[in-house]
Every structure is written in structure tokens, then in C-alpha cells.
Design a protein around this motif. Sequence first.
Motif, short mmCIF file in Angstrom:
data_model
loop_
_atom_site.label_atom_id
_atom_site.label_comp_id
_atom_site.label_asym_id
_atom_site.label_seq_id
_atom_site.Cartn_x
_atom_site.Cartn_y
_atom_site.Cartn_z
N ILE A 72 23.61 -3.58 5.01
CA ILE A 72 22.81 -4.17 3.93
C ILE A 72 22.42 -5.56 4.41
CG2 ILE A 72 22.72 -4.94 1.52
CD1 ILE A 72 24.80 -2.81 0.86
N THR A 73 21.11 -5.82 4.48
CA THR A 73 20.61 -7.08 5.00
C THR A 73 19.61 -7.71 4.03
OG1 THR A 73 19.50 -8.16 6.85
CG2 THR A 73 18.82 -5.90 6.36
N ASP A 74 19.57 -9.04 4.04
CA ASP A 74 18.67 -9.74 3.14
C ASP A 74 17.32 -10.07 3.78
OD1 ASP A 74 19.32 -11.84 4.80
OD2 ASP A 74 19.93 -13.20 3.21
N ARG A 75 17.04 -9.53 4.92
CA ARG A 75 15.74 -9.66 5.59
C ARG A 75 15.46 -8.36 6.32
NH1 ARG A 75 12.61 -13.46 3.69
NH2 ARG A 75 13.50 -15.52 3.77
N THR A 76 14.19 -7.99 6.37
CA THR A 76 13.80 -6.80 7.12
C THR A 76 12.78 -7.19 8.19
OG1 THR A 76 11.89 -6.24 5.74
CG2 THR A 76 14.05 -5.39 5.02
N VAL A 77 12.46 -6.24 9.01
CA VAL A 77 11.42 -6.44 10.01
C VAL A 77 10.10 -6.78 9.33
CG1 VAL A 77 10.08 -5.24 11.79
CG2 VAL A 77 12.57 -5.00 11.73
N ILE A 78 9.86 -6.21 8.16
CA ILE A 78 8.62 -6.52 7.43
C ILE A 78 8.55 -8.00 7.09
CG2 ILE A 78 7.35 -6.13 5.28
CD1 ILE A 78 8.39 -3.22 5.39
N ASP A 79 9.67 -8.59 6.68
CA ASP A 79 9.70 -10.03 6.39
C ASP A 79 9.31 -10.82 7.65
OD1 ASP A 79 11.37 -10.38 3.59
OD2 ASP A 79 12.09 -8.68 4.74
N TYR A 145 1.76 -5.17 3.90
CA TYR A 145 2.42 -4.37 4.92
C TYR A 145 3.13 -3.16 4.32
CZ TYR A 145 1.65 -7.89 8.59
OH TYR A 145 1.09 -8.74 9.50
N ILE A 146 3.77 -3.33 3.18
CA ILE A 146 4.43 -2.20 2.53
C ILE A 146 3.41 -1.11 2.19
CG2 ILE A 146 5.59 -1.45 0.40
CD1 ILE A 146 7.21 -4.08 0.55
N LYS A 147 2.26 -1.52 1.67
CA LYS A 147 1.21 -0.56 1.32
C LYS A 147 0.60 0.07 2.57
CE LYS A 147 -3.06 -0.14 -1.30
NZ LYS A 147 -4.07 -0.82 -2.11
N THR A 148 0.29 -0.77 3.56
CA THR A 148 -0.36 -0.28 4.78
C THR A 148 0.52 0.65 5.59
OG1 THR A 148 -1.67 -2.31 4.89
CG2 THR A 148 -1.48 -1.03 6.92
N TYR A 149 1.81 0.32 5.68
CA TYR A 149 2.72 1.09 6.54
C TYR A 149 3.67 1.97 5.73
CZ TYR A 149 0.84 -2.07 9.99
OH TYR A 149 -0.02 -2.76 10.81
N ASN A 150 3.28 2.32 4.52
CA ASN A 150 4.12 3.13 3.65
C ASN A 150 4.53 4.45 4.30
OD1 ASN A 150 5.47 3.56 1.13
ND2 ASN A 150 3.88 5.04 0.64
N GLY A 151 3.67 5.01 5.11
CA GLY A 151 3.97 6.27 5.78
C GLY A 151 5.11 6.15 6.80
N LYS A 152 5.40 4.96 7.25
CA LYS A 152 6.51 4.75 8.19
C LYS A 152 7.83 4.45 7.47
CE LYS A 152 3.83 3.01 12.11
NZ LYS A 152 4.31 3.72 13.28
N LEU A 153 7.75 4.19 6.16
CA LEU A 153 8.95 3.85 5.38
C LEU A 153 9.58 5.11 4.82
CD1 LEU A 153 7.46 0.86 3.34
CD2 LEU A 153 8.85 0.74 5.41
#
Length: 176
Positions: A72-79, A145-153
Amino acid sequence: MKIGLCGTVSVGKTTLVNALAELPQFKDFTFATERSKYLRDLGIPLNTDSTLKGQTVFLAERCAELMNENLITDRTVIDVMAFTQSAKSIDYIDKERFKKYAIDFIKEYDYIFYISPDGVDIEDNGVRETDTEYRDLIDFIIRYYIKTYNGKLKNCRQIKGSTEERIKQILETISL
């Protein structure tokens, strides 16, 4: 299971990670919180002053975290991608190359929980940027980024409310 909390500055990600660490459901997890103060003290520029090398260090830390089986991390690669995109000292070509490289790692999170800044005041911890326009820019880029790369999530959900309400939403989502 790898869980990442995603969001702009000062939305309660670290507070939430620390609260989750107290729960018995997560006793076998590794908890990672962002180390901006430590990295700043090493001389790594932060926020709008960040450099390509600095953002590469942040990305390397996120990738190292992803080597844990339960995280569990408070930052992701998206950040990290969003902060790179907003850095004034990184040119467009380097930002694009960085994004293309970094994006491959987002598929490693089993769950990403996005936390909106709506209704949350900025807390000055002496390190983070306190400018609301900058905060809003980072939020805009993260949502893009969440919207654009949703298919990778694998799984992405927005959570909101108090820390207790956010914990409840996380537990309901991951069925623990």
C-alpha cells in the motif's frame, strides 16, 4: 495485492496509508509513504523545479515499491508522471519519453484509488507546493492520465470523505 493511492498534493494520501497500516486486514502488507523531505535534503529539486533526474529517482522508488508482494503506497507511477509533466525545467521531448517509459508500470497495481482535492485544504508541511493553481494542475493531469490510460489499469476508483469513509470504500472495493 498492490494498492496505490493517487492524487495531487495534500489530499490525505499519507494519512490514509498510515491509518490502513493499523488495520489487521493489512498485517502482511508493506506500507510506503512518499519521502519528499528526505529526497529534498539529498539535493533533489521538487515540485515545479524538478528535473528529469529527480523524477527518475521518484519513478525508481515507485518501481522498487512494486517489487513487494503486498503493498500500500501513497504515491503511484501516475503521480510521478503528472509531476514530471508539470516540471518547468524538463523539455517536452524528455517529458514524452519519460511518460512512454513510465506508463508500462501502472499495470502492476491491482488497485489504484484516486483521491480528489475537492473540499480538502492544503496543508503546508514545509516541502510540498502550497499554490492552489499548481495543485489543480497536478490534479487535472492525474485525472487526464487515469482517463487516457484506463485500459492499462486493472481497477481504479475514486474515493472521498473522511479517512474512515475512505477506508470503508477501500475495504468494500477489495473485499477484505
